[in-house]
Design a protein around this motif. Structure first.
Motif, PDB file in Angstrom:
ATOM      1  N   ILE A 100       0.831  -1.201   0.000  1.00 50.81           N
ATOM      2  CA  ILE A 100       0.000   0.000   0.000  1.00 50.81           C
ATOM      3  C   ILE A 100       0.866   1.252   0.000  1.00 50.81           C
ATOM      4  N   SER A 101       1.946   1.243   0.777  1.00 46.75           N
ATOM      5  CA  SER A 101       2.820   2.422   0.838  1.00 46.75           C
ATOM      6  C   SER A 101       3.481   2.691  -0.505  1.00 46.75           C
ATOM      7  N   SER A 102       3.951   1.636  -1.179  1.00 48.61           N
ATOM      8  CA  SER A 102       4.605   1.826  -2.483  1.00 48.61           C
ATOM      9  C   SER A 102       3.614   2.317  -3.527  1.00 48.61           C
ATOM     10  N   ALA A 285     -13.473 -10.081  -3.720  1.00 49.89           N
ATOM     11  CA  ALA A 285     -12.328 -10.215  -4.626  1.00 49.89           C
ATOM     12  C   ALA A 285     -11.160  -9.323  -4.222  1.00 49.89           C
ATOM     13  N   LEU A 286     -11.340  -8.480  -3.203  1.00 48.13           N
ATOM     14  CA  LEU A 286     -10.275  -7.594  -2.752  1.00 48.13           C
ATOM     15  C   LEU A 286      -9.339  -8.272  -1.759  1.00 48.13           C
ATOM     16  N   TYR A 287      -9.680  -9.495  -1.349  1.00 45.00           N
ATOM     17  CA  TYR A 287      -8.978 -10.137  -0.241  1.00 45.00           C
ATOM     18  C   TYR A 287      -8.052 -11.263  -0.691  1.00 45.00           C
ATOM     19  N   HIS A 288      -6.913 -11.329  -0.029  1.00 48.28           N
ATOM     20  CA  HIS A 288      -5.994 -12.458  -0.176  1.00 48.28           C
ATOM     21  C   HIS A 288      -6.453 -13.620   0.698  1.00 48.28           C
ATOM     22  N   ASP A 289      -6.984 -13.303   1.886  1.00 44.85           N
ATOM     23  CA  ASP A 289      -7.503 -14.305   2.812  1.00 44.85           C
ATOM     24  C   ASP A 289      -8.644 -13.682   3.596  1.00 44.85           C
ATOM     25  N   THR A 290      -8.804 -14.030   4.841  1.00 43.37           N
ATOM     26  CA  THR A 290      -9.950 -13.534   5.616  1.00 43.37           C
ATOM     27  C   THR A 290      -9.765 -12.111   6.132  1.00 43.37           C
ATOM     28  N   GLN A 296      -5.400  -6.250  -5.874  1.00 49.30           N
ATOM     29  CA  GLN A 296      -6.586  -5.456  -6.194  1.00 49.30           C
ATOM     30  C   GLN A 296      -7.068  -4.693  -4.970  1.00 49.30           C
ATOM     31  N   GLY A 297      -7.057  -5.350  -3.820  1.00 48.31           N
ATOM     32  CA  GLY A 297      -7.464  -4.687  -2.586  1.00 48.31           C
ATOM     33  C   GLY A 297      -6.511  -3.580  -2.193  1.00 48.31           C
ATOM     34  N   ASN A 298      -5.198  -3.845  -2.324  1.00 46.52           N
ATOM     35  CA  ASN A 298      -4.208  -2.812  -2.013  1.00 46.52           C
ATOM     36  C   ASN A 298      -4.373  -1.596  -2.913  1.00 46.52           C
ATOM     37  N   GLN A 299      -4.677  -1.829  -4.185  1.00 43.28           N
ATOM     38  CA  GLN A 299      -4.874  -0.718  -5.115  1.00 43.28           C
ATOM     39  C   GLN A 299      -6.103   0.107  -4.718  1.00 43.28           C
TER      40      GLN A 299
END
Length: 323
Positions: A100-102, A285-290, A296-299
């Motif tokens: 997220i920072s990058s 669809a924004l999640y890697h896990d729970t 996509q979520g980070n973006q």
């Protein structure tokens, strides 16, 4: 005898090939290591670099998931300090360029190129940190002359227990030393059972008003930010099970309400990502896990934070706080 020797050599060669594959393809044998700290609880050990499952991970001299920095930024630099847990950190599943920072930093460079020569978004984070860990980090290292401090939490962080070094070297996810072989790490991580840490289990049952204590830690972060004439931005992402219906659990609804009222009282700019996620077509669809975001979520998160950050910077400019 020759057959036995031949079989032994074959086994050795196979083990060497497997070891090379584990190291080169997955990064086993070179995990990030942690150090304990009496106030912060634990940090990623400084000056580390590795690849895990093909994703580059770099930890600088201040235990940040960032490139090396000067403690004091150069003139005409916009410096933002992001404090957070594994969501901000990105973990092994996120390449350095996709944290997220990058993402915020690279996007901001084009947005404000007319005002600043360079942009730095520092990422001070570690797995399972809560507001008290993040406050202790800020008290230890200072704000690095950042014009804006962003605190990124998730719903669980409202209930985070006090900082502790108990997991370091005892929990497989917080190794204190590197294993001698990638094969050893795979064995320790996947083939053996995690031994319980009774003292940690007791701490996780910490009594009292944890939400209130963590809100107070956020208040102290805001105070430090104000004392350094910086701006403060708070954001909270939801757990995946909070999305849609029935939504957060009753105790989470209560804690969320307390946080919202707290930010209004303290006049803290606050981003609640739960309604924002729910407004998207497919928030799952924004999640890697729970709990953690994928790319996509980070973006999505970085885009929303960036817009709020530009608003905060606009206010700071009017107050004459920019370099």
């Amino acid at each position: 005898m020759k057959v036995v020797i031949f079989m032994i050599l074959v086994v050795i060669v196979l083990l060497v090939i497997i070891e090379i594959g584990l190291r080169s393809l997955f990064g086993f044998g070179n995990p990030l290591i942690y150090i304990g700290d009496p106030q912060i609880g634990y940090l990623l050990a400084p000056n580390q670099s590795t690849r895990r499952f093909g994703n580059r991970i770099e930890i600088n001299e201040f235990s940040m998931r960032s490139s090396p920095i000067a403690k004091i930024p150069a003139l005409q630099t916009l410096r933002v300090l992001l404090l957070g847990d594994s969501i901000a950190n990105g973990g092994w599943w996120t390449d350095q360029k996709n944290t997220i920072s990058s993402l915020i930093m690279n996007s901001l460079k084009s947005e404000i190129a007319d005002k600043y020569q360079q942009v730095e978004v520092l990422n001070a984070s570690a797995n399972s940190w809560g507001p008290r860990n993040e406050l202790a980090y800020l008290q230890r290292f200072g704000n690095f002359s950042a014009q804006v401090i962003i605190l990124l939490i998730n719903t669980d962080d409202l209930f985070a227990h006090s900082p502790t070094a108990l997991p370091v070297g005892r929990d497989r996810n917080y190794p204190a030393t590197k294993p001698p072989l990638g094969l050893v790490e795979v064995w320790q991580r996947y083939a053996t059972k995690q031994q319980p840490i009774p003292e940690l289990q007791a701490l996780q049952s910490e009594p009292g008003d944890r939400v209130g204590v963590n809100l107070e830690a956020i208040k102290q972060i805001q105070l430090i930010t104000s004392q350094h004439h910086s701006k403060f931005l708070l954001a909270m992402t939801p757990l995946r099970r909070e999305l849609g219906k029935p939504g957060p659990l009753d105790y989470e609804i209560t804690a969320r309400k307390r946080l919202s009222e707290f930010t209004q009282t303290q006049q803290i700019p606050y981003i609640d990502f739960l309604p924002l996620f729910n407004q998207t077509d497919n928030p799952q669809a924004l999640y890697h896990d729970t709990i953690h975001m994928n790319l996509q979520g980070n973006q999505f998160v970085s885009g929303v934070i960036e817009r709020s950050l530009l608003e905060v910077l606009g206010q700071a400019s009017q107050l004459g706080l920019t370099q």
